[in-house]
Write a protein that holds these residues in place. Structure first.
Motif, short mmCIF file in Angstrom:
data_model
loop_
_atom_site.label_atom_id
_atom_site.label_comp_id
_atom_site.label_asym_id
_atom_site.label_seq_id
_atom_site.Cartn_x
_atom_site.Cartn_y
_atom_site.Cartn_z
N ILE A 1 -3.57 -2.71 -0.11
CA ILE A 1 -3.66 -2.62 -1.59
C ILE A 1 -4.55 -1.42 -2.14
CG2 ILE A 1 -5.18 -4.47 -2.31
CD1 ILE A 1 -2.89 -4.97 -4.20
N GLY A 2 -5.52 -1.29 -1.00
CA GLY A 2 -6.47 -0.22 -1.63
C GLY A 2 -5.93 1.42 -1.77
N ASP A 3 -4.74 1.31 -0.82
CA ASP A 3 -3.95 2.54 -0.91
C ASP A 3 -3.49 2.85 -2.03
OD1 ASP A 3 -5.03 2.93 1.83
OD2 ASP A 3 -3.21 1.97 2.70
N CYS A 4 -3.14 1.82 -2.97
CA CYS A 4 -2.65 2.03 -4.42
C CYS A 4 -3.42 2.71 -5.31
CB CYS A 4 -1.99 0.88 -4.92
SG CYS A 4 -0.91 0.12 -3.75
N SER A 5 -3.90 3.74 -5.12
CA SER A 5 -5.28 4.44 -5.85
C SER A 5 -4.93 4.49 -7.43
CB SER A 5 -5.70 5.86 -5.21
OG SER A 5 -4.36 6.53 -5.54
N ALA A 6 -4.16 4.49 -7.71
CA ALA A 6 -3.68 4.24 -9.15
C ALA A 6 -3.70 2.91 -9.74
CB ALA A 6 -2.27 4.96 -9.83
N GLY B 1 0.79 -1.21 0.02
CA GLY B 1 0.22 0.03 -0.05
C GLY B 1 0.83 1.21 -0.02
N GLU B 2 2.12 1.14 0.29
CA GLU B 2 2.91 2.23 0.49
C GLU B 2 3.54 2.69 -1.09
OE1 GLU B 2 5.91 1.84 3.33
OE2 GLU B 2 4.56 1.13 4.72
N LEU B 3 3.14 1.85 -1.98
CA LEU B 3 3.55 2.00 -3.56
C LEU B 3 2.54 2.81 -4.06
CD1 LEU B 3 5.32 -1.43 -4.53
CD2 LEU B 3 6.43 0.80 -3.77
#
Length: 123
Positions: A114-119, A91-93
């Motif tokens: 993985i939801g933090d990977c908004s792109a 998620g930090e990527l």
């Protein structure tokens, strides 16, 4: 004339320092090393994923980076015989667009982070 030259130099320094700060704030290499820790790499295929000062994470196996920001945009790790599970560190990527983990022996759940990977458009 001197003041125009000085403004040009100051503009250049402002743009350069903004780029430099962007580069320093990206710790995608450290994040990749955290992700590697969650894998059992029995064949040592990620041998070049190392914290060595001369190591450039954008040239590591399976890693693709943006040419301007140096953010990791894709991980192509299919068919590498990796065991383990996907680390929540994924998620930090923030610039990640695509991740391919097919044909490995990964287990466990896909981390919520993985939801933090908004792109992210390809999983």
């Amino acid at each position: 004339m001197a003041s125009l030259r000085m403004m040009g130099v100051l503009s250049f320094l402002l743009v350069f320092s903004s780029f430099f700060v962007l580069f320093i704030n990206s710790d995608d290499g450290g994040t990749l090393l955290e992700i590697k820790k969650s894998f059992r790499d029995v064949n040592n295929v990620l041998y070049d994923w190392t914290a060595s000062p001369s190591s450039d994470y954008c040239s590591w196996r399976g890693v693709s980076c943006d040419n301007v920001t140096f953010n990791v945009v894709a991980l192509y790790l299919s068919g590498l015989n990796l065991d383990g599970e996907l680390s929540p560190s994924i998620g930090e990527l923030k610039g990640l667009l695509s991740i391919d983990l097919r044909a490995n022996r990964l287990s466990g759940r896909i981390p919520d982070e993985i939801g933090d990977c908004s792109a992210l458009t390809n999983l």
